[in-house]
Design an enzyme around this catalytic site. Structure first.
Site, short mmCIF file in Angstrom:
data_model
loop_
_atom_site.label_atom_id
_atom_site.label_comp_id
_atom_site.label_asym_id
_atom_site.label_seq_id
_atom_site.Cartn_x
_atom_site.Cartn_y
_atom_site.Cartn_z
N ASP A 1 0.87 -1.16 0.00
CA ASP A 1 0.00 0.00 0.00
C ASP A 1 0.92 1.23 0.00
OD1 ASP A 1 -2.22 1.76 0.64
OD2 ASP A 1 -1.39 1.80 2.67
N ASP B 1 -0.15 5.21 0.83
CA ASP B 1 -0.40 6.19 1.92
C ASP B 1 -0.41 5.49 3.27
OD1 ASP B 1 -1.32 9.01 0.83
OD2 ASP B 1 -2.10 7.48 -0.54
N ARG C 1 -0.79 11.18 1.80
CA ARG C 1 -0.77 12.26 0.80
C ARG C 1 0.52 13.08 0.77
NH1 ARG C 1 -1.47 12.08 -2.65
NH2 ARG C 1 -2.15 14.04 -3.48
N ARG D 1 -13.16 8.46 -9.59
CA ARG D 1 -11.93 7.85 -10.12
C ARG D 1 -12.33 6.63 -10.93
NH1 ARG D 1 -8.85 7.60 -4.32
NH2 ARG D 1 -8.94 9.84 -3.88
N ARG E 1 -11.48 17.09 -0.04
CA ARG E 1 -10.12 16.76 -0.44
C ARG E 1 -9.24 18.01 -0.52
NH1 ARG E 1 -9.62 12.10 -0.36
NH2 ARG E 1 -7.42 12.37 -0.77
N ARG F 1 -7.07 18.33 7.82
CA ARG F 1 -7.13 16.86 7.76
C ARG F 1 -7.02 16.26 9.15
NH1 ARG F 1 -5.61 12.94 4.26
NH2 ARG F 1 -6.05 13.55 2.17
N SER G 1 -11.49 10.29 4.37
CA SER G 1 -12.46 9.97 3.32
C SER G 1 -12.90 8.51 3.36
CB SER G 1 -11.84 10.30 1.96
OG SER G 1 -10.71 9.47 1.76
N ASP H 1 -13.77 5.35 0.51
CA ASP H 1 -13.74 4.87 -0.87
C ASP H 1 -14.98 4.02 -1.10
OD1 ASP H 1 -11.23 6.01 -1.43
OD2 ASP H 1 -10.18 4.26 -0.64
O1 M1P Z 1 -4.45 5.36 -0.22
C1 M1P Z 1 -5.21 5.49 0.93
C2 M1P Z 1 -6.27 6.53 0.78
O2 M1P Z 1 -5.68 7.81 0.60
C3 M1P Z 1 -6.56 8.85 0.54
O3 M1P Z 1 -7.32 8.88 1.72
P1 M1P Z 1 -7.52 10.17 2.64
O4 M1P Z 1 -7.58 11.35 1.75
O5 M1P Z 1 -8.80 9.87 3.38
O6 M1P Z 1 -6.34 10.21 3.58
C4 M1P Z 1 -7.54 8.68 -0.59
O7 M1P Z 1 -6.85 8.83 -1.80
C5 M1P Z 1 -8.20 7.32 -0.51
O8 M1P Z 1 -8.97 7.09 -1.67
C6 M1P Z 1 -7.18 6.24 -0.40
O9 M1P Z 1 -7.85 5.00 -0.19
#
Ligand code: M1P
Length: 251
Positions: free
Chosen positions: A9, A11, A18, A114, A125, A132, A168, A170
């Site tokens: 994975d 993030d 991010r 997406r 976003r 955040r 967020s 998904d």
């Molecule tokens: O890759 C993990 C998640 O990263 C982002 O989540 P958030 O903005 O909530 O931190 C999003 O891109 C989410 O779709 C993705 O699953």
């Protein structure tokens, strides 16, 4: 090149959510990719991954699964894309979720479409780092996303939803999740054991479906749950020791 596949994975596992990858870890990880067969499996789309990971890492990955495996990229080419038209009623339910939430702040870009999935966020976003963090901490106390996911999947039974990141949710058609990556990787490398690193391995997290698929597929696979890239780094530095010896599958 070792005869084990590594899936990551992004993030929360290779980067802070991010954020671009840490320079020193990036150098280490690039060298790791030279010695191992690496696949990336992210909920994000490719443009976001390109903001976070340098070309040198993306190019070294055997495959980059984006949008929770609704897209696969390799050598700069789209290998497949699974698209989906979401019903109006579902979009309306997500709009209501955003507008009726008790959370006091909104920063825009609340529903992002997406390939094969969409991403909904009450705070939006466009929220900066501080906004955040504030939403994430509030949501941990209030359980807003968890409660919404429970209600949503009861109503929209053809769909699944997961809290992949900090702010967020998904949403995708049922079965369209990271577990799709397993069949592709298995087809390309039959019989090879796989180690998967992720930070959202619990039910409701977006790494959970792939972790479950790996558990069901073979006891030779390893599932490594981490709380950030530093933990991933620490595990990879020990990766000459089979990870199985360190972490048995969580039951
Ligand atoms: O890759 C993990 C998640 O990263 C982002 O989540 P958030 O903005 O909530 O931190 C999003 O891109 C989410 O779709 C993705 O699953």
């Amino acid at each position: 090149m070792t005869s084990r596949i590594y899936m990551f994975d992004v993030d929360g596992t290779l980067t802070d959510p991010r954020k671009p990858i840490d320079n020193d870890f990036g150098d280490f990880f690039q060298r790791f990719c030279d010695r191992h067969m690496v696949y990336l499996v992210s909920g994000s789309d490719l443009p976001k991954l390109q903001e976070q990971l340098p070309k040198s890492i993306i190019a070294r990955a055997r495959g980059v699964f984006c949008c929770s495996a609704a897209e696969l990229w390799a050598d700069g080419n789209a290998i497949y894309r699974l698209d989906h038209q979401f019903p109006k009623l579902l979009i309306e339910a997500l709009d209501d979720f955003v507008s009726l939430s008790d959370y006091p702040s909104r920063f825009g870009n609340h529903i992002e479409f997406r390939t094969g999935m969409l991403n909904v966020s009450v705070v939006g976003r466009n929220a900066d780092r501080e906004a955040r963090k504030a939403y994430f901490e509030w949501d941990q106390r209030e359980g807003e996303r968890r409660k919404f996911i429970e209600r949503f999947v009861e109503t929209f039974t053809e769909y699944e939803a997961s809290a992949g990141g900090e702010i967020s949710i998904d949403v995708a058609p049922k079965g369209w999740n990271k577990s799709k990556a397993l069949s592709v990787v298995k087809q390309d490398h039959p019989g090879l054991p796989i180690t998967f690193f992720g930070d959202r391995m619990a039910p409701g997290g977006n790494d959970y479906p792939l972790a479950e698929a790996l558990r069901a597929d073979s006891p030779n696979h390893d599932i490594v749950s981490v709380e950030g890239f530093l933990e991933t780094w620490r595990h990879l530095s020990l990766s000459t020791i089979p990870v199985t010896r360190l972490y048995r599958h969580a039951s």
